[in-house]
Design an enzyme around this catalytic site. Structure first.
Site, PDB file in Angstrom:
ATOM      1  N   GLU A  70      12.996  21.877  29.138  1.00 34.03           N
ATOM      2  CA  GLU A  70      14.380  21.428  29.164  1.00 34.03           C
ATOM      3  C   GLU A  70      14.795  20.584  27.957  1.00 34.03           C
ATOM      4  O   GLU A  70      15.922  20.689  27.496  1.00 34.03           O
ATOM      5  CB  GLU A  70      14.650  20.644  30.454  1.00 34.03           C
ATOM      6  CG  GLU A  70      14.329  21.401  31.732  1.00 34.03           C
ATOM      7  CD  GLU A  70      15.216  22.612  31.965  1.00 34.03           C
ATOM      8  OE1 GLU A  70      16.352  22.649  31.464  1.00 34.03           O
ATOM      9  OE2 GLU A  70      14.770  23.540  32.665  1.00 34.03           O
ATOM     10  N   ILE A 105      13.275  15.613  41.501  1.00 36.40           N
ATOM     11  CA  ILE A 105      13.884  16.265  40.347  1.00 36.40           C
ATOM     12  C   ILE A 105      14.964  17.202  40.863  1.00 36.40           C
ATOM     13  O   ILE A 105      14.696  18.072  41.709  1.00 36.40           O
ATOM     14  CB  ILE A 105      12.832  17.047  39.531  1.00 36.40           C
ATOM     15  CG1 ILE A 105      11.757  16.080  39.015  1.00 36.40           C
ATOM     16  CG2 ILE A 105      13.492  17.820  38.391  1.00 36.40           C
ATOM     17  CD1 ILE A 105      10.527  16.764  38.460  1.00 36.40           C
ATOM     18  N   PHE A 106      16.192  17.038  40.372  1.00 33.35           N
ATOM     19  CA  PHE A 106      17.314  17.854  40.823  1.00 33.35           C
ATOM     20  C   PHE A 106      17.550  19.005  39.852  1.00 33.35           C
ATOM     21  O   PHE A 106      17.682  18.819  38.647  1.00 33.35           O
ATOM     22  CB  PHE A 106      18.585  17.008  40.918  1.00 33.35           C
ATOM     23  CG  PHE A 106      19.799  17.791  41.327  1.00 33.35           C
ATOM     24  CD1 PHE A 106      19.907  18.338  42.588  1.00 33.35           C
ATOM     25  CD2 PHE A 106      20.852  17.980  40.438  1.00 33.35           C
ATOM     26  CE1 PHE A 106      21.027  19.064  42.977  1.00 33.35           C
ATOM     27  CE2 PHE A 106      21.979  18.703  40.804  1.00 33.35           C
ATOM     28  CZ  PHE A 106      22.066  19.242  42.077  1.00 33.35           C
ATOM     29  N   GLY A 107      17.625  20.214  40.401  1.00 37.29           N
ATOM     30  CA  GLY A 107      17.932  21.396  39.614  1.00 37.29           C
ATOM     31  C   GLY A 107      19.233  22.026  40.071  1.00 37.29           C
ATOM     32  O   GLY A 107      19.507  22.102  41.272  1.00 37.29           O
ATOM     33  N   TYR A 108      20.030  22.485  39.125  1.00 38.68           N
ATOM     34  CA  TYR A 108      21.334  23.086  39.426  1.00 38.68           C
ATOM     35  C   TYR A 108      21.535  24.392  38.669  1.00 38.68           C
ATOM     36  O   TYR A 108      22.563  25.049  38.808  1.00 38.68           O
ATOM     37  CB  TYR A 108      22.456  22.103  39.072  1.00 38.68           C
ATOM     38  CG  TYR A 108      22.407  21.657  37.622  1.00 38.68           C
ATOM     39  CD1 TYR A 108      23.105  22.352  36.639  1.00 38.68           C
ATOM     40  CD2 TYR A 108      21.624  20.583  37.231  1.00 38.68           C
ATOM     41  CE1 TYR A 108      23.028  21.969  35.314  1.00 38.68           C
ATOM     42  CE2 TYR A 108      21.546  20.194  35.914  1.00 38.68           C
ATOM     43  CZ  TYR A 108      22.250  20.888  34.951  1.00 38.68           C
ATOM     44  OH  TYR A 108      22.167  20.515  33.633  1.00 38.68           O
ATOM     45  N   GLY A 109      20.567  24.782  37.864  1.00 41.11           N
ATOM     46  CA  GLY A 109      20.600  26.038  37.097  1.00 41.11           C
ATOM     47  C   GLY A 109      19.358  26.843  37.455  1.00 41.11           C
ATOM     48  O   GLY A 109      19.078  27.087  38.626  1.00 41.11           O
ATOM     49  N   SER A 110      18.581  27.212  36.458  1.00 41.49           N
ATOM     50  CA  SER A 110      17.390  28.030  36.710  1.00 41.49           C
ATOM     51  C   SER A 110      16.346  27.321  37.573  1.00 41.49           C
ATOM     52  O   SER A 110      15.532  27.984  38.216  1.00 41.49           O
ATOM     53  CB  SER A 110      16.753  28.472  35.395  1.00 41.49           C
ATOM     54  OG  SER A 110      16.369  27.354  34.624  1.00 41.49           O
TER      55      SER A 110
END
Length: 190
Positions: free
Chosen positions: A95, A15-20
Protein backbone atom coordinates in the site's frame (compact mmCIF):
# COMPACT_ATOMS: atom_id res chain seq x y z
CA UNK A 1 16.63 -16.24 26.10
CA UNK A 2 16.15 -17.08 22.41
CA UNK A 3 16.38 -14.22 19.84
CA UNK A 4 12.78 -14.78 18.70
CA UNK A 5 11.64 -14.43 22.33
CA UNK A 6 13.36 -11.05 22.54
CA UNK A 7 11.43 -9.63 19.61
CA UNK A 8 8.92 -7.24 21.04
CA UNK A 9 5.43 -7.95 19.81
CA UNK A 10 3.30 -5.01 18.80
CA UNK A 11 -0.14 -4.66 20.42
CA UNK A 12 -3.13 -6.17 18.62
CA UNK A 13 -4.30 -4.10 15.68
CA UNK A 14 -7.40 -3.69 13.53
CA UNK A 15 -6.86 -2.85 9.84
CA UNK A 16 -9.72 -1.39 7.80
CA UNK A 17 -10.01 -2.20 4.11
CA UNK A 18 -12.38 -0.50 1.67
CA UNK A 19 -10.85 -1.48 -1.71
CA UNK A 20 -8.99 -4.65 -2.65
CA UNK A 21 -8.45 -5.50 1.02
CA UNK A 22 -12.14 -6.43 1.29
CA UNK A 23 -11.60 -9.52 -0.90
CA UNK A 24 -7.82 -9.97 -0.94
CA UNK A 25 -6.13 -9.10 2.35
CA UNK A 26 -3.21 -11.50 1.73
CA UNK A 27 -2.13 -11.37 5.38
CA UNK A 28 -3.00 -13.56 8.35
CA UNK A 29 -5.68 -12.28 10.66
CA UNK A 30 -7.58 -13.57 13.68
CA UNK A 31 -11.04 -12.42 12.62
CA UNK A 32 -12.82 -9.95 10.35
CA UNK A 33 -15.84 -7.71 10.74
CA UNK A 34 -17.93 -5.92 8.15
CA UNK A 35 -18.75 -2.34 9.06
CA UNK A 36 -18.06 1.27 8.23
CA UNK A 37 -16.16 4.42 9.06
CA UNK A 38 -17.66 7.92 9.13
CA UNK A 39 -16.28 11.13 7.66
CA UNK A 40 -14.94 9.65 4.41
CA UNK A 41 -16.28 8.73 0.99
CA UNK A 42 -14.74 6.10 -1.32
CA UNK A 43 -13.59 7.46 -4.70
CA UNK A 44 -11.81 6.01 -7.75
CA UNK A 45 -9.42 8.95 -7.76
CA UNK A 46 -6.08 7.23 -7.20
CA UNK A 47 -3.79 5.99 -9.95
CA UNK A 48 -2.19 2.56 -9.87
CA UNK A 49 0.88 1.94 -11.99
CA UNK A 50 1.73 -1.49 -10.55
CA UNK A 51 -1.17 -3.70 -9.37
CA UNK A 52 -3.93 -2.60 -11.80
CA UNK A 53 -2.10 -0.47 -14.36
CA UNK A 54 1.29 0.55 -15.70
CA UNK A 55 3.37 3.70 -16.01
CA UNK A 56 2.00 4.24 -19.53
CA UNK A 57 -1.60 3.41 -18.58
CA UNK A 58 -2.26 3.80 -14.87
CA UNK A 59 -5.34 2.04 -13.58
CA UNK A 60 -7.81 3.60 -11.17
CA UNK A 61 -8.25 2.33 -7.63
CA UNK A 62 -10.11 3.70 -4.64
CA UNK A 63 -9.00 6.04 -1.93
CA UNK A 64 -10.86 7.90 0.78
CA UNK A 65 -11.78 11.56 0.57
CA UNK A 66 -12.83 13.45 3.67
CA UNK A 67 -16.55 14.22 3.77
CA UNK A 68 -18.16 14.97 7.12
CA UNK A 69 -21.56 13.54 6.06
CA UNK A 70 -20.32 10.34 4.39
CA UNK A 71 -19.54 6.83 5.54
CA UNK A 72 -17.59 4.08 3.81
CA UNK A 73 -18.32 0.39 4.22
CA UNK A 74 -15.62 -2.26 4.24
CA UNK A 75 -13.93 -4.88 6.40
CA UNK A 76 -11.80 -4.58 9.53
CA UNK A 77 -9.29 -7.35 10.20
CA UNK A 78 -7.91 -8.10 13.65
CA UNK A 79 -4.23 -9.03 13.66
CA UNK A 80 -2.53 -10.26 16.81
CA UNK A 81 0.90 -11.29 18.07
CA UNK A 82 3.53 -11.73 15.39
CA UNK A 83 0.83 -11.26 12.74
CA UNK A 84 0.93 -7.52 13.49
CA UNK A 85 4.55 -7.05 12.37
CA UNK A 86 4.14 -9.42 9.43
CA UNK A 87 0.95 -7.68 8.27
CA UNK A 88 2.39 -4.19 8.60
CA UNK A 89 5.54 -5.19 6.71
CA UNK A 90 3.47 -6.69 3.89
CA UNK A 91 1.00 -3.79 3.75
CA UNK A 92 3.81 -1.22 3.82
CA UNK A 93 5.13 -2.70 0.57
CA UNK A 94 1.69 -3.25 -1.01
CA UNK A 95 0.00 0.00 0.00
CA UNK A 96 2.73 2.53 0.81
CA UNK A 97 5.75 1.67 -1.36
CA UNK A 98 3.86 0.41 -4.44
CA UNK A 99 0.60 2.31 -3.92
CA UNK A 100 1.61 5.64 -2.42
CA UNK A 101 -0.87 5.45 0.45
CA UNK A 102 -0.39 6.95 3.92
CA UNK A 103 -1.79 5.58 7.17
CA UNK A 104 -4.30 7.02 9.58
CA UNK A 105 -6.24 5.74 12.59
CA UNK A 106 -10.04 5.87 12.26
CA UNK A 107 -13.05 4.77 14.27
CA UNK A 108 -14.57 1.63 12.77
CA UNK A 109 -18.17 0.71 13.56
CA UNK A 110 -19.01 -3.01 13.20
CA UNK A 111 -22.29 -3.94 11.53
CA UNK A 112 -23.32 -6.24 14.40
CA UNK A 113 -25.81 -4.73 16.84
CA UNK A 114 -24.38 -3.78 20.20
CA UNK A 115 -20.71 -4.04 19.19
CA UNK A 116 -18.62 -1.10 20.31
CA UNK A 117 -16.65 0.99 17.81
CA UNK A 118 -12.93 0.29 17.63
CA UNK A 119 -9.83 2.03 16.32
CA UNK A 120 -8.48 0.75 13.02
CA UNK A 121 -5.55 1.55 10.78
CA UNK A 122 -6.52 2.65 7.27
CA UNK A 123 -4.49 3.40 4.13
CA UNK A 124 -5.43 6.60 2.26
CA UNK A 125 -3.95 8.08 -0.94
CA UNK A 126 -3.87 11.85 -0.79
CA UNK A 127 -3.89 14.44 -3.56
CA UNK A 128 -0.18 15.21 -3.08
CA UNK A 129 0.74 11.71 -4.27
CA UNK A 130 2.40 11.74 -7.75
CA UNK A 131 0.03 9.04 -9.06
CA UNK A 132 -3.13 10.61 -7.64
CA UNK A 133 -5.53 11.18 -10.57
CA UNK A 134 -8.35 13.11 -8.93
CA UNK A 135 -11.98 13.46 -9.92
CA UNK A 136 -13.44 12.51 -13.29
CA UNK A 137 -16.87 11.57 -14.58
CA UNK A 138 -18.09 7.97 -14.13
CA UNK A 139 -17.70 7.46 -17.89
CA UNK A 140 -14.11 8.71 -17.94
CA UNK A 141 -13.18 6.59 -14.92
CA UNK A 142 -14.89 3.52 -16.45
CA UNK A 143 -13.08 3.99 -19.78
CA UNK A 144 -9.73 4.09 -18.00
CA UNK A 145 -10.59 1.05 -15.86
CA UNK A 146 -11.80 -0.92 -18.90
CA UNK A 147 -8.45 -0.71 -20.68
CA UNK A 148 -5.90 -1.01 -17.84
CA UNK A 149 -4.03 -4.04 -16.58
CA UNK A 150 -1.24 -4.45 -14.03
CA UNK A 151 0.83 -7.07 -12.21
CA UNK A 152 -2.17 -8.27 -10.17
CA UNK A 153 -4.66 -8.34 -13.02
CA UNK A 154 -7.14 -6.32 -15.03
CA UNK A 155 -8.45 -3.11 -13.51
CA UNK A 156 -12.06 -4.09 -14.25
CA UNK A 157 -11.65 -7.13 -11.99
CA UNK A 158 -10.88 -4.74 -9.13
CA UNK A 159 -14.05 -2.76 -9.84
CA UNK A 160 -16.28 -5.83 -10.17
CA UNK A 161 -14.95 -7.50 -7.02
CA UNK A 162 -15.57 -4.33 -5.04
CA UNK A 163 -19.16 -4.02 -6.32
CA UNK A 164 -19.70 -7.73 -5.62
CA UNK A 165 -18.55 -7.25 -2.01
CA UNK A 166 -20.94 -4.34 -1.55
CA UNK A 167 -23.90 -6.29 -2.96
CA UNK A 168 -23.16 -9.40 -0.88
CA UNK A 169 -22.22 -7.84 2.46
CA UNK A 170 -23.86 -4.40 2.37
CA UNK A 171 -26.94 -4.81 0.14
CA UNK A 172 -28.78 -1.92 1.78
CA UNK A 173 -25.96 0.55 1.04
CA UNK A 174 -26.20 2.59 -2.15
CA UNK A 175 -22.67 3.63 -3.15
CA UNK A 176 -23.66 5.84 -6.10
CA UNK A 177 -20.06 6.62 -7.13
CA UNK A 178 -19.08 2.93 -7.21
CA UNK A 179 -22.23 1.64 -8.91
CA UNK A 180 -22.29 4.41 -11.56
CA UNK A 181 -18.73 3.49 -12.58
CA UNK A 182 -19.67 -0.19 -12.69
CA UNK A 183 -22.65 0.55 -14.97
CA UNK A 184 -20.49 2.70 -17.28
CA UNK A 185 -17.73 0.04 -17.43
CA UNK A 186 -20.15 -2.78 -18.16
CA UNK A 187 -21.71 -0.72 -20.96
CA UNK A 188 -18.25 -0.43 -22.52
CA UNK A 189 -17.26 -4.09 -22.31
CA UNK A 190 -20.56 -5.91 -22.90
Amino acid sequence: MRPEDMMQELPDLWIFGYGSLVWKPDFKYKRRKVGYIRGYKRRFWHGDNFHRGSDKMPGRVVTLVEDHDACTWGVAYEVTGTQVQESLKYLNLREVVLGGYVTKMVEFRPREEGEAPLLALVYIATSDNPIYLGPASPGEIAAQIACCRGQTGHNIEYLLRLTEFMRLYCPEVEDKHLFSIEAAALALVL
